[in-house]
Scaffold this motif. Sequence first.
Motif, PDB file in Angstrom:
ATOM      1  N   VAL A 124      36.321  21.206 -14.646  1.00 44.89           N
ATOM      2  CA  VAL A 124      36.120  22.263 -15.640  1.00 44.89           C
ATOM      3  C   VAL A 124      36.965  21.936 -16.858  1.00 44.89           C
ATOM      4  O   VAL A 124      38.110  21.525 -16.753  1.00 44.89           O
ATOM      5  CB  VAL A 124      36.511  23.666 -15.104  1.00 44.89           C
ATOM      6  CG1 VAL A 124      35.552  24.101 -14.022  1.00 44.89           C
ATOM      7  CG2 VAL A 124      37.941  23.702 -14.584  1.00 44.89           C
ATOM      8  N   LEU A 125      36.336  22.108 -18.014  1.00 46.51           N
ATOM      9  CA  LEU A 125      37.073  21.977 -19.268  1.00 46.51           C
ATOM     10  C   LEU A 125      37.200  23.372 -19.837  1.00 46.51           C
ATOM     11  O   LEU A 125      36.216  24.001 -20.225  1.00 46.51           O
ATOM     12  CB  LEU A 125      36.352  21.027 -20.222  1.00 46.51           C
ATOM     13  CG  LEU A 125      36.296  19.578 -19.734  1.00 46.51           C
ATOM     14  CD1 LEU A 125      35.497  18.702 -20.694  1.00 46.51           C
ATOM     15  CD2 LEU A 125      37.700  19.005 -19.584  1.00 46.51           C
ATOM     16  N   ASP A 126      38.413  23.859 -19.823  1.00 48.65           N
ATOM     17  CA  ASP A 126      38.693  25.222 -20.240  1.00 48.65           C
ATOM     18  C   ASP A 126      39.446  25.171 -21.570  1.00 48.65           C
ATOM     19  O   ASP A 126      39.493  24.120 -22.218  1.00 48.65           O
ATOM     20  CB  ASP A 126      39.518  25.918 -19.134  1.00 48.65           C
ATOM     21  CG  ASP A 126      39.355  27.414 -19.155  1.00 48.65           C
ATOM     22  OD1 ASP A 126      39.767  28.052 -20.145  1.00 48.65           O
ATOM     23  OD2 ASP A 126      38.822  27.949 -18.161  1.00 48.65           O
ATOM     24  N   GLY A 132      29.694  14.807  -9.364  1.00 48.94           N
ATOM     25  CA  GLY A 132      30.138  16.179  -9.580  1.00 48.94           C
ATOM     26  C   GLY A 132      29.907  16.589 -11.022  1.00 48.94           C
ATOM     27  O   GLY A 132      30.060  15.794 -11.954  1.00 48.94           O
ATOM     28  N   LEU A 133      29.539  17.873 -11.200  1.00 54.63           N
ATOM     29  CA  LEU A 133      29.272  18.333 -12.555  1.00 54.63           C
ATOM     30  C   LEU A 133      30.567  18.446 -13.355  1.00 54.63           C
ATOM     31  O   LEU A 133      31.633  18.731 -12.807  1.00 54.63           O
ATOM     32  CB  LEU A 133      28.589  19.696 -12.523  1.00 54.63           C
ATOM     33  CG  LEU A 133      27.271  19.762 -11.750  1.00 54.63           C
ATOM     34  CD1 LEU A 133      26.599  21.116 -12.010  1.00 54.63           C
ATOM     35  CD2 LEU A 133      26.329  18.638 -12.119  1.00 54.63           C
ATOM     36  N   VAL A 134      30.422  18.210 -14.655  1.00 52.28           N
ATOM     37  CA  VAL A 134      31.526  18.380 -15.600  1.00 52.28           C
ATOM     38  C   VAL A 134      31.119  19.498 -16.536  1.00 52.28           C
ATOM     39  O   VAL A 134      30.216  19.320 -17.354  1.00 52.28           O
ATOM     40  CB  VAL A 134      31.780  17.080 -16.387  1.00 52.28           C
ATOM     41  CG1 VAL A 134      32.892  17.296 -17.406  1.00 52.28           C
ATOM     42  CG2 VAL A 134      32.113  15.940 -15.434  1.00 52.28           C
ATOM     43  N   ASP A 135      31.719  20.652 -16.378  1.00 50.69           N
ATOM     44  CA  ASP A 135      31.348  21.777 -17.250  1.00 50.69           C
ATOM     45  C   ASP A 135      32.278  21.778 -18.456  1.00 50.69           C
ATOM     46  O   ASP A 135      33.466  22.026 -18.342  1.00 50.69           O
ATOM     47  CB  ASP A 135      31.457  23.100 -16.489  1.00 50.69           C
ATOM     48  CG  ASP A 135      30.814  24.238 -17.249  1.00 50.69           C
ATOM     49  OD1 ASP A 135      30.841  24.232 -18.505  1.00 50.69           O
ATOM     50  OD2 ASP A 135      30.283  25.159 -16.597  1.00 50.69           O
ATOM     51  N   PRO A 136      31.721  21.502 -19.622  1.00 52.55           N
ATOM     52  CA  PRO A 136      32.573  21.321 -20.797  1.00 52.55           C
ATOM     53  C   PRO A 136      33.044  22.618 -21.427  1.00 52.55           C
ATOM     54  O   PRO A 136      33.804  22.585 -22.400  1.00 52.55           O
ATOM     55  CB  PRO A 136      31.643  20.579 -21.769  1.00 52.55           C
ATOM     56  CG  PRO A 136      30.272  21.058 -21.406  1.00 52.55           C
ATOM     57  CD  PRO A 136      30.304  21.254 -19.910  1.00 52.55           C
ATOM     58  N   VAL A 146      23.142  15.492 -18.829  1.00 51.76           N
ATOM     59  CA  VAL A 146      23.659  16.573 -19.682  1.00 51.76           C
ATOM     60  C   VAL A 146      24.705  17.436 -18.986  1.00 51.76           C
ATOM     61  O   VAL A 146      25.497  18.109 -19.636  1.00 51.76           O
ATOM     62  CB  VAL A 146      22.516  17.465 -20.225  1.00 51.76           C
ATOM     63  CG1 VAL A 146      21.604  16.644 -21.123  1.00 51.76           C
ATOM     64  CG2 VAL A 146      21.733  18.135 -19.098  1.00 51.76           C
ATOM     65  N   MET A 147      24.737  17.410 -17.648  1.00 54.98           N
ATOM     66  CA  MET A 147      25.691  18.250 -16.930  1.00 54.98           C
ATOM     67  C   MET A 147      26.853  17.457 -16.342  1.00 54.98           C
ATOM     68  O   MET A 147      27.775  18.049 -15.791  1.00 54.98           O
ATOM     69  CB  MET A 147      24.988  19.034 -15.819  1.00 54.98           C
ATOM     70  CG  MET A 147      23.921  19.984 -16.373  1.00 54.98           C
ATOM     71  SD  MET A 147      23.190  21.062 -15.097  1.00 54.98           S
ATOM     72  CE  MET A 147      24.447  22.351 -14.953  1.00 54.98           C
ATOM     73  N   SER A 148      26.799  16.134 -16.452  1.00 56.70           N
ATOM     74  CA  SER A 148      27.895  15.366 -15.871  1.00 56.70           C
ATOM     75  C   SER A 148      28.276  14.153 -16.730  1.00 56.70           C
ATOM     76  O   SER A 148      29.383  14.066 -17.250  1.00 56.70           O
ATOM     77  CB  SER A 148      27.525  14.942 -14.446  1.00 56.70           C
ATOM     78  OG  SER A 148      28.550  14.202 -13.849  1.00 56.70           O
ATOM     79  N   THR A 162      24.687  18.284 -24.115  1.00 57.22           N
ATOM     80  CA  THR A 162      25.395  18.818 -22.953  1.00 57.22           C
ATOM     81  C   THR A 162      24.952  20.244 -22.646  1.00 57.22           C
ATOM     82  O   THR A 162      24.478  20.962 -23.513  1.00 57.22           O
ATOM     83  CB  THR A 162      26.921  18.863 -23.196  1.00 57.22           C
ATOM     84  OG1 THR A 162      27.170  19.733 -24.295  1.00 57.22           O
ATOM     85  CG2 THR A 162      27.502  17.493 -23.486  1.00 57.22           C
ATOM     86  N   VAL A 163      25.147  20.615 -21.380  1.00 60.67           N
ATOM     87  CA  VAL A 163      24.948  21.995 -20.952  1.00 60.67           C
ATOM     88  C   VAL A 163      26.273  22.482 -20.357  1.00 60.67           C
ATOM     89  O   VAL A 163      26.782  21.893 -19.400  1.00 60.67           O
ATOM     90  CB  VAL A 163      23.827  22.097 -19.904  1.00 60.67           C
ATOM     91  CG1 VAL A 163      23.769  23.505 -19.311  1.00 60.67           C
ATOM     92  CG2 VAL A 163      22.489  21.732 -20.523  1.00 60.67           C
ATOM     93  N   GLY A 164      26.837  23.492 -20.964  1.00 56.27           N
ATOM     94  CA  GLY A 164      28.042  24.139 -20.439  1.00 56.27           C
ATOM     95  C   GLY A 164      27.702  25.572 -20.094  1.00 56.27           C
ATOM     96  O   GLY A 164      26.652  26.070 -20.487  1.00 56.27           O
TER      97      GLY A 164
END
Lengths: 458, 458, 458, 458
Positions: free
Chosen positions: B92-94, B56-60, B365-367, B311-313
């Motif tokens: 999601v990192l908010d 699963g992607l981790v969006d920073p 870069v996305m996870s 990374t890509v957010g």
Amino acid sequence: MSDRILIRNGLVVTPAGTFRGDVMTHGEEILAIGEALPMSQVDEVIDADGCLVLPGLVDPHVHIQLDTGIYQTKDDWGVGTRAAACGGVTTVLDFATQFPGQTLEQALENRWNEVDGKAAVDYGLHVMVTDLPAGEEDELRTLVRLGAPEAKVYTTYRPNYYMDDDRLLRVFKAAAKHGILVMVHAENDAMVSAATERLIAAGKTSLRYHAQARPMLAEQEAAHRVAFLAAEAGARAYVVHNSTGGTTEILAEARRKGINVISETCPQYLILDDSLYEGEHPEWVILQPPLRPRREGAKLWSLLASGEISTVGTDHCDYTLEQKVSTMKFPSTPGGIPGLETSLPLMYTYGVAAGRISLERLVEVMSTNPARIFGMFPRKGTIIPGSDADLVVYDPRHKGQISVGRLHTVGGYTPYEGMGVQGTIRVVLSRGKPVCRDGEFVGDAGRGRYLERSLSGS
Amino acid sequence: MSDRILIRNGLVVTPAGTFRGDVMTHGEEILAIGEALPMSQVDEVIDADGCLVLPGLVDPHVHIQLDTGIYQTKDDWGVGTRAAACGGVTTVLDFATQFPGQTLEQALENRWNEVDGKAAVDYGLHVMVTDLPAGEEDELRTLVRLGAPEAKVYTTYRPNYYMDDDRLLRVFKAAAKHGILVMVHAENDAMVSAATERLIAAGKTSLRYHAQARPMLAEQEAAHRVAFLAAEAGARAYVVHNSTGGTTEILAEARRKGINVISETCPQYLILDDSLYEGEHPEWVILQPPLRPRREGAKLWSLLASGEISTVGTDHCDYTLEQKVSTMKFPSTPGGIPGLETSLPLMYTYGVAAGRISLERLVEVMSTNPARIFGMFPRKGTIIPGSDADLVVYDPRHKGQISVGRLHTVGGYTPYEGMGVQGTIRVVLSRGKPVCRDGEFVGDAGRGRYLERSLSGS
Amino acid sequence: MSDRILIRNGLVVTPAGTFRGDVMTHGEEILAIGEALPMSQVDEVIDADGCLVLPGLVDPHVHIQLDTGIYQTKDDWGVGTRAAACGGVTTVLDFATQFPGQTLEQALENRWNEVDGKAAVDYGLHVMVTDLPAGEEDELRTLVRLGAPEAKVYTTYRPNYYMDDDRLLRVFKAAAKHGILVMVHAENDAMVSAATERLIAAGKTSLRYHAQARPMLAEQEAAHRVAFLAAEAGARAYVVHNSTGGTTEILAEARRKGINVISETCPQYLILDDSLYEGEHPEWVILQPPLRPRREGAKLWSLLASGEISTVGTDHCDYTLEQKVSTMKFPSTPGGIPGLETSLPLMYTYGVAAGRISLERLVEVMSTNPARIFGMFPRKGTIIPGSDADLVVYDPRHKGQISVGRLHTVGGYTPYEGMGVQGTIRVVLSRGKPVCRDGEFVGDAGRGRYLERSLSGS
Amino acid sequence: MSDRILIRNGLVVTPAGTFRGDVMTHGEEILAIGEALPMSQVDEVIDADGCLVLPGLVDPHVHIQLDTGIYQTKDDWGVGTRAAACGGVTTVLDFATQFPGQTLEQALENRWNEVDGKAAVDYGLHVMVTDLPAGEEDELRTLVRLGAPEAKVYTTYRPNYYMDDDRLLRVFKAAAKHGILVMVHAENDAMVSAATERLIAAGKTSLRYHAQARPMLAEQEAAHRVAFLAAEAGARAYVVHNSTGGTTEILAEARRKGINVISETCPQYLILDDSLYEGEHPEWVILQPPLRPRREGAKLWSLLASGEISTVGTDHCDYTLEQKVSTMKFPSTPGGIPGLETSLPLMYTYGVAAGRISLERLVEVMSTNPARIFGMFPRKGTIIPGSDADLVVYDPRHKGQISVGRLHTVGGYTPYEGMGVQGTIRVVLSRGKPVCRDGEFVGDAGRGRYLERSLSGS
């Protein structure tokens, strides 16, 4: 082949992370990894409770049944790969020398014939290119075709191996054209020759003078020059056995300028030092490059931890003690030490247990990185379904000592004699088959295969 | 919970290598990965034949239910995490803004209260530190205790967020002391303010002038300064949304000098460009930093491939089209675009399928990298037994188009409207539970958990 | 001696600035410089109206009456220094070869004997060190005592001059100890030898192949290595005749790292190019290093202007045309061209008049810098009261052509034949005495003195 | 004017070399220099036996009759240039502030009016640009026309002088376009302001806290940023009063990358240190930037010797002791110290006599370099026929002490009170006219002229 082995409940170290659980093999491959894999239909269960489960080591720098033209080691492929198996090394990358008059293919064939029916673990070959007539540089293409896409060259050792800068540059250019990696033994020939001659002239030929014959600067200058020539040719270079911190720093500076050079070191340069030449057994530590002052080992550990050194190879050579002490003069003593069987416990003890590198970094430099650099990933160097079931079960709780009595080499000595080690190898699997159990070789001579390797990506 | 799901026969991409086979979950975790895992005792089988199976992607970098003090997005945590789930983003990192008078802990509590019962996927929070009185710098320690070990700061946006160099340096020093990572929105405030004022003075306030208000050099200068201050403080800095190649190059040069700075970019800076400000829908692309000339995207792709961008957010903000067109003047238009739901198909299409990056690099870069950098590895960011069963089944054979009609955001537009994409998301699992199937949200609001994250190693 | 000469009303170029006015000599020295010096008590007045008045040139790299062990030039010290005098070169720095079995002092004595009674201008000597047995490195101290504090070495030309890296390093270390400057002819021997042998093997021995025998990279690699070894030894190195821009750039990068290396180039590398090997008179341009592609000259001009090249020497060799055409094969043609008499008009024309360098820079690189670097400043290289009255009156209004008919060399040719030049030398004074007037030699053989030079400051 | 003065038998220091002999003036210029110039027709003979004869100093950084908008010094142009004359400073480069609402030309006119009839030595002006509306950047061209081709800017001192990065960049770009040099007072405003406010808040406002209000890093950060902006704009920057070694090192690193930045320091940063804030007279050393730890002075001397610092200016400000002690609080004490009259003996004593720099280097950084950089060479900064007869006869044999009683300033103190000095100024000539003899001012108010300076070459 439908044998299934289940390694249960170990701490499994993979490039994707470390977890506590099981690894299941099926035939020659990893079938599955999981937290609690089903035990039905399993032929053998190996209890790894409290143990580490590592991908089999890939030793990028090994000399089994070595013939330098002057000296011959007394082992053969059976002995050497048996030692590898018992050291957790499930892939050895050895060399095929192009003797005078031979084509590159003949060099490989010679070795294939030698190995035939003997290897207990898988092996690949790097070709030592000694003759590359101008105009025939494209013969290097052969190496790609035959799955051995490296050219090993020497900047020293006249007249057998020595390659002058013109030939070196031509090799680099041809290698760049065909994507081949150039492995370089880097020592300045003039400096090494002159230092040796001066010692001989002064009558200083006993073994204790060995290190003085090969100054650190000789290695560093050659590394500096190799990086320059590689850059000019657009080639990739892999500088073997960095024995001084300065060597690696020179290559690191080249990398920062975008030059594609890779550093390898060996356990002996990390763990031993040149005070041994003054000790009781200088014959145990005659090798090229020689051991260096203690501070160099400290620098190399730090460069290994920070990522500037990519791989650890052993430069294993199984000369006998008789050969080592035959003259007690360094210029006529064959250089090289055994290492295949001791590299894992030593690197674990003095690296991981001593807090110098992480367990993951150990796996990276001794397995994953060599597999990637030499075109075998993810078949080797990882634990993932479908990869070769090359596995090491290591028990870190055991405390022991290195002792020649437990080794499978023929040399009759180890330079690490009596050194304490943390941990021991419980089981080694090579393509799904146990080859070592608790120090005993249980593999089959002849089961090891030649690895046709591809060009690596970087 | 004892549900078992078996994802069969996909191309599974992990940091340890890519293989064709199966992934089995058990409860919330990965139970096993293998070539042909047994299907008995399985609650559901997902056929991934021909599909990719990704962690699963981790969006920073996400802004759900954003309140800038001036503007508020119209989504809430239910909407936002539903969009995430349907975009394959399982973490999601908010951000949690420290509003005037609040402690850092209160900032977090506010957000926890907002999220309560709504999140469909797991989330973490970075605290936007806006007030750090001299002498109270050690309050940053709180962030470590509460599992949110980052401080987000801005070098622009007076008066709400702007942090001058004195405060920035104090944040860096305190962060260095406590091991906290400093995330920086880097734009030179004076340059941005002056450029904006000059445009306003000249009556150039329509949306087409948006990019001129925020020069590329403003971002580059700030990155250069941030690297200097981080070095002085011995701190680690993470520069968000690099929108120009020059920004990343400045940070890369700092890295070569040993300064610990990390580069993030976003899909919009890779894929879109500033010609859109002259197009029909400039309101779709009002964001800070703005879109840049096409050549910058090309540079960013190359830096992403070579490893200089980690990374890509998405910098996801779900403003409505009404908000976007309310004044049609850039200084009074809220900045930010939705991205959570489109990042994977876009990055796959314009990155992997277009040959700019490998599939493995996309996952990195996305996870994997965001998970490592933000202290969640190997729980997130990988596929390994014991890790959270956050998985995406992606079918690369499908051809489609981005269309707002299929999205779960409330904004009513997407800047990517009508762009072709290669591949579609079949299934998304969050901790072992399907949350999206073929574009339909099937998760549970409230199942997403706050992630207490640890200090990352590097 | 009480002769006074007044040079009136010229544009006097000195390191302290350029002014219009007079220079007065008294005996061998400058007595005064002024705007309108009194004319009483003056023995001769030279009208310099419209002319430049320059400090006499110091040519740091000259080979008069050269014996390479294989070839001998046909000039002698009378011929050579007469040519120097007529070229405005009032100081020549030549070489004393240490032939087999000789001490360094004997090498100097040989040359002193040869010169005796013949030199028309002052001269100094650099010793070509060819033998430096280990343990006797301190013999270099002799060079300081005898006022010739340089060691000239070669990285090519087996077996006569070639010095391998071990000897090179020992020379550097000994030189560093005694403050001696090491002058290096830098070409990679293996590359040059191999390229030559390949051409011979291919039957490509006509003169047009000369440049191919000595690749640019051979020079660049050697410069790169020399800088490394100099740095290791803490020595200062002066790399003679940089013929490629890349050579100077490599040395410039070393300087930026604090390594003490100096670049020299020659008029021929600035002005001529390798297209001449295809022309009518390839025999005129057989020299080592060979001429290079035109773009290299452009780079060298730029590096000369920016300060990266410190000096311009001629590498003057007066072989006869008969020697040059004796075999019409490059491997058996003596290398070297005459240059003493043409360097000033050529550098003025193609440098100053063409706008590539300023007049002040010309004086710096052809007079002041060589005087400083080689320990003669402010006796030579400037116009200041008390300095030697070495002066050149140059009329920049004259337009002419280079023609062998007007030269004083014995070779019978000049590679610059027919090239246009701006300006002509009106008068040259050597220690207060006219030695050339309007192209005619008016000096005295034997008046030139050996210059005992001191260690230079930097 | 036909006065001739003959300075006899001194050690004359010029950029072309140092010689023992005479300098003859005629009217306002140097007529001749020589070993034994004729004494007939001479109006005065000055015996310089045993003395140094130096080109008059060029102080690039002086504040006479300063009005900061808050504080005013009590001197006027008569007082200030009298002090200069008695300090061997024959050219002062002062500043013209552009007060609110003024054009650049008006700023200059104001100062011309003030000076009128008062200056005893020549002067030039740098304009402090405080207002440069967008769109009117080309007004900088005025500065070239009026012979004052520099723009002085501040990165601190709100609200009077402070220039934010946007304006700074616009100044750099306009300056680059017109060839103008940008002089920068570099301190990070936010850091300085915050440090000051924190001290005030803590009640730490006594003079001993002065240095804490202006951290070294504030200066270093600003220098780092200035170099970046100058590079972006293609401009040349001159960073005044480097007070820390780190500042100069940052600028030196920028130079190595090809950025055109120049470093200036002041005697006070070389000779004094921050321990004085704990001493009896902290009021003597209130200045911006403040004095630094002793080690910084040592670094600055080394950077001055190695060439990384190009000029030494005094930053002379003649506030009275009454002003200095009026509040005994650093935030309300005018900053700046007198220096014009003491710089030469101090730099000679603590630089040349102490072996830190050569005599030639002293002349370079205090006379030749400022003259070159600020477009006055060879009229100023050298001793060559035709140059202005600005000369200093310095007797290095004298031993004395700095004492306010002997100075010509109005401030009533000197921070160097009681310090020993080696040497004394015997005579100072300004354009051929004695202005100081043995400490006594003998010049004429009003004889000093405004210097219309040209763009310098580099």
